[in-house]
Design a protein around this motif. Sequence first.
Motif, PDB file in Angstrom:
ATOM      1  N   LYS A   1     -69.149  61.798 -42.324  1.00 31.45           N
ATOM      2  CA  LYS A   1     -70.116  61.079 -43.144  1.00 31.45           C
ATOM      3  C   LYS A   1     -70.022  61.569 -44.575  1.00 31.45           C
ATOM      4  O   LYS A   1     -69.959  62.770 -44.830  1.00 31.45           O
ATOM      5  CB  LYS A   1     -71.544  61.281 -42.616  1.00 31.45           C
TER       6      LYS A   1
ATOM      7  N   ASP B   1     -73.420  58.517 -47.635  1.00 31.22           N
ATOM      8  CA  ASP B   1     -74.139  57.606 -46.737  1.00 31.22           C
ATOM      9  C   ASP B   1     -73.233  56.608 -46.016  1.00 31.22           C
ATOM     10  O   ASP B   1     -73.704  55.589 -45.508  1.00 31.22           O
ATOM     11  CB  ASP B   1     -75.222  56.837 -47.502  1.00 31.22           C
ATOM     12  N   GLU B   2     -71.933  56.898 -45.941  1.00 30.41           N
ATOM     13  CA  GLU B   2     -70.998  56.054 -45.201  1.00 30.41           C
ATOM     14  C   GLU B   2     -70.461  56.827 -44.005  1.00 30.41           C
ATOM     15  O   GLU B   2     -70.186  58.030 -44.102  1.00 30.41           O
ATOM     16  CB  GLU B   2     -69.841  55.605 -46.094  1.00 30.41           C
ATOM     17  N   GLU B   3     -70.316  56.127 -42.880  1.00 28.05           N
ATOM     18  CA  GLU B   3     -69.808  56.735 -41.665  1.00 28.05           C
ATOM     19  C   GLU B   3     -68.280  56.651 -41.632  1.00 28.05           C
ATOM     20  O   GLU B   3     -67.696  55.629 -41.997  1.00 28.05           O
ATOM     21  CB  GLU B   3     -70.380  56.036 -40.433  1.00 28.05           C
TER      22      GLU B   3
END
Length: 271
Positions: free
Chosen positions: A122, A125-127
Amino acid sequence: MKKYIYILLSLLFFSCEKEINIDYHKADSRYVVEGSLNGSGTEVRVSKTQPMDDNSTGSDVDNATVVITGDDGTRATVPFSRNGYYRSKFRGVAGVTYTLDVDVDGNHFTSTSTMQRVIITKARDEEYPKFRLVWKKMLTERYLFGDLRLQDISNESNYYFMHIYRNGIGYRWAVMKDDKNPNKELQQLFTFFRDGAKDSDVLQDGDELKIVIRAIDQRAYDYLYSMQQMSSTGTNPIDNFTGGCLGYFSAHSEITYYQDFYYSDVVEDDE
């Protein structure tokens, strides 16, 4: 060269009932060691190569002594499990350099590898990883690609090994280093197949794709990269072990991602 390729193809397509003798050079059998150490444990497979005219399947080696030693003072003997595999719950620690020693029938093989940090899952805020299936046009044909995105581990040189399995069987693999976009998002494209192809390599709705991503050290990367280049260079991969065996040893962090394949999920190229 084109003339010889044409002759070979002619023999294959128009003389299928004729027995063709292939002249190849016999080579001595060699040991093969494939070692893996990560945060879950240790697995080492020991086997031997076999001549092309040997149809037996007994290439696994069950009488080796396998030892892992870390430069932090840790040490473990890896016991034999079955089918040439030696397994232990001995786990790697990031930053430690490990030595794998294998003794078998008077032969001694050794290799070293430095355990890498855990892969980022992560960032901002992006997986991660991100994986999508995309049609891309190449000249007049469309091809299906697997588009894999990783977040690079910051402030160090990093190397990655990515292996895609289809229903549990190896399908595509690649290695990558972060020199093109360090500390940021990295992209790896896998060519799957041409639109309209009908062979067994074509994915089918419901196939399970398992994507294994490893952060590896430079020694493992150099070996795998040389292996990747074999078809174009016509040479064997570089040595990763001393002592004359084939194979390689890698201490790495690892994450696994699963995705079922459906044609309805494939998108058109938007780049």
